[in-house]
Design an enzyme around this catalytic site. Structure first.
Site, PDB file in Angstrom:
ATOM      1  N   ARG A   1       2.635 -13.470  12.884  1.00  0.00           N
ATOM      2  CA  ARG A   1       1.527 -12.369  12.160  1.00  0.00           C
ATOM      3  C   ARG A   1       1.691 -12.823  10.670  1.00  0.00           C
ATOM      4  NH1 ARG A   1       3.274  -6.275  11.226  1.00  0.00           N
ATOM      5  NH2 ARG A   1       1.373  -5.830  13.025  1.00  0.00           N
TER       6      ARG A   1
ATOM      7  N   ARG B   1       6.980  -2.281  15.185  1.00  0.00           N
ATOM      8  CA  ARG B   1       6.169  -2.056  16.711  1.00  0.00           C
ATOM      9  C   ARG B   1       6.310  -3.689  16.837  1.00  0.00           C
ATOM     10  NH1 ARG B   1       6.802   2.497  14.187  1.00  0.00           N
ATOM     11  NH2 ARG B   1       5.578   1.211  12.466  1.00  0.00           N
ATOM     12  N   THR B   2       5.457  -4.342  16.865  1.00  0.00           N
ATOM     13  CA  THR B   2       4.833  -5.639  17.116  1.00  0.00           C
ATOM     14  C   THR B   2       6.094  -7.074  17.544  1.00  0.00           C
ATOM     15  OG1 THR B   2       2.928  -5.033  15.845  1.00  0.00           O
ATOM     16  CG2 THR B   2       3.279  -7.225  17.090  1.00  0.00           C
TER      17      THR B   2
ATOM     18  N   HIS C   1      -5.824  -7.882  15.415  1.00  0.00           N
ATOM     19  CA  HIS C   1      -5.019  -7.225  15.839  1.00  0.00           C
ATOM     20  C   HIS C   1      -5.141  -6.829  17.422  1.00  0.00           C
ATOM     21  CE1 HIS C   1      -1.152  -5.723  16.199  1.00  0.00           C
ATOM     22  NE2 HIS C   1      -0.745  -5.290  14.979  1.00  0.00           N
TER      23      HIS C   1
ATOM     24  N   LYS D   1       9.755 -23.597   0.504  1.00  0.00           N
ATOM     25  CA  LYS D   1      10.176 -24.932  -0.511  1.00  0.00           C
ATOM     26  C   LYS D   1       8.405 -24.985   0.174  1.00  0.00           C
ATOM     27  CE  LYS D   1      14.126 -26.231   1.913  1.00  0.00           C
ATOM     28  NZ  LYS D   1      15.264 -26.894   2.533  1.00  0.00           N
TER      29      LYS D   1
HETATM   30  C1  NCD Z   1      -0.488  -2.259  12.066  1.00  0.00           C
HETATM   31  C2  NCD Z   1      -0.440  -3.023  11.181  1.00  0.00           C
HETATM   32  O1  NCD Z   1      -0.095  -3.886  11.332  1.00  0.00           O
HETATM   33  O2  NCD Z   1      -2.035  -3.742  11.607  1.00  0.00           O
HETATM   34  N1  NCD Z   1       0.810  -1.864  12.546  1.00  0.00           N
HETATM   35  C3  NCD Z   1       1.003  -2.215  14.017  1.00  0.00           C
HETATM   36  O3  NCD Z   1       0.997  -3.295  14.193  1.00  0.00           O
HETATM   37  N2  NCD Z   1       1.337  -1.310  14.935  1.00  0.00           N
HETATM   38  C4  NCD Z   1      -1.054  -0.888  11.475  1.00  0.00           C
HETATM   39  C5  NCD Z   1      -0.340  -0.284   9.533  1.00  0.00           C
HETATM   40  O4  NCD Z   1       0.235  -0.817   9.288  1.00  0.00           O
HETATM   41  O5  NCD Z   1      -1.017   0.079   9.189  1.00  0.00           O
END
Ligand code: NCD
Length: 309
Positions: A107, A57-58, A135, A86
């Site tokens: 991320r 999703r992100t 997040h 590397k």
């Molecule tokens: C979450 C995350 O990656 O922190 N997912 C997200 O971004 N919607 C939650 C999760 O991975 O459980």
């Protein structure tokens, strides 16, 4: 209020007025996010997505947001196929990506990685999740969803359930809700409780906080039930995971005595913590919540690129 050039690292870097403004712009973006209206607002701009941890999703909602606004996306791809393999450092990776694009979503598995990256980048860095830290863009879409469904956040009772220790979505959302004057209840196994320093910070804001293991009772007074996944990958010891996996399960039956307007949210992905029968109830908003990631991320991109004020 100035957003141009700004990083989005921690939800605590934003005032409630600033968050309200982002959500207002997000609301205007909805028809574009739905594909009903066309826009070229970010024509000529490039977003790079740098994901060191899995994401659906992100990453894709950022990508959709950028595309819907006429911008382009370059994706760092599988870390194993890049120079990280590397031995290239995060600092060097980010410096380079900031010269290839106008804005970066990162991320990473380490808490603090996004903050560090922002120090090496000439372009805005948006934190798409830093380990067990925060997040913030998820929090903005969560707040958008709550306001959209319930109208207001102040004095609402939000019940968090699941992995509150490692769950970065729960961490940043708890901070934000506290600023907006919500009441919070934390339901988790003892070993996955909300970190003490976060509880202390929330109490300092004057937030009413309750902790319990009795989910059934908490659900009865909830306006929002915010469910999170117990994150297997974060446990240092698989035996510890097995002890707590599947302890809380949201079923039709559990929701029998819930308020009629109560909403069930989840950042997704879910594993087995919400049974599929709940999807058909009026309470379930998690798929709509996932869609809301698109307009909210459109608003953020437009603001930090200085194309909206
Ligand atoms: C979450 C995350 O990656 O922190 N997912 C997200 O971004 N919607 C939650 C999760 O991975 O459980």
């Amino acid at each position: 209020m100035e957003f141009k050039g700004r990083d989005v690292i921690s939800i605590n870097d934003f005032s409630t007025a600033e968050i309200e403004h982002i959500l207002k712009i997000a609301k205007e973006m909805v028809p574009i996010a739905q594909g009903k209206k066309k826009s070229n607002l970010l024509d000529g701009y490039i977003l790079s997505t740098v994901f060191f941890e899995p994401s659906t999703r992100t990453r894709l909602s950022f990508e959709s947001a950028m595309n819907r606004l006429g911008g382009r996306v370059i994706d760092f791809g599988d870390v194993k196929k890049t120079s990280v393999k590397k031995g290239e450092t995060l600092a060097d990776t980010i410096k380079m990506m900031s010269s290839y694009s106008d804005v970066i979503v990162l991320r990473h598995s380490s808490e603090g990685a996004a903050r560090m990256a922002s120090e090496f980048s000439d372009r805005p860095v948006l934190n798409g999740g830093d380990g067990t830290g925060q997040h913030p863009t998820q929090t903005m879409l969560d707040l958008f969803t709550i306001k959209d469904k319930l109208g207001a956040i102040k004095n609402r009772h939000i019940v968090f359930v699941g992995d509150l220790k490692y769950g970065r979505t729960a961490h940043s959302l708890a901070y934000a809700l506290s600023k907006f004057g919500a009441k919070l209840t934390f339901v988790s196994p003892q070993s996955l409780a909300m970190p003490k320093e976060i509880i202390q910070a929330l109490k300092k804001e004057g937030t009413a906080i309750d902790k319990t293991q009795d989910l059934q009772k908490a659900v009865e007074t909830a306006d929002v039930l915010y469910v999170t996944r117990i994150q297997k990958e974060r446990f240092p010891d698989p035996a510890e995971y097995r002890k707590v996996s599947g302890v809380y399960k949201i079923t039709d039956k559990l929701l029998e005595n819930a308020k009629k307007m109560m909403i069930v949210m989840h950042p997704l992905p879910r594993v087995d913590e919400i049974s599929p029968e709940v999807d058909c109830t009026e309470h379930a908003v998690y798929f709509e919540q996932a869609f809301n990631g698109v307009p909210v991320r459109m608003a953020l991109l437009a603001l930090v690129l200085g194309k909206r004020r």
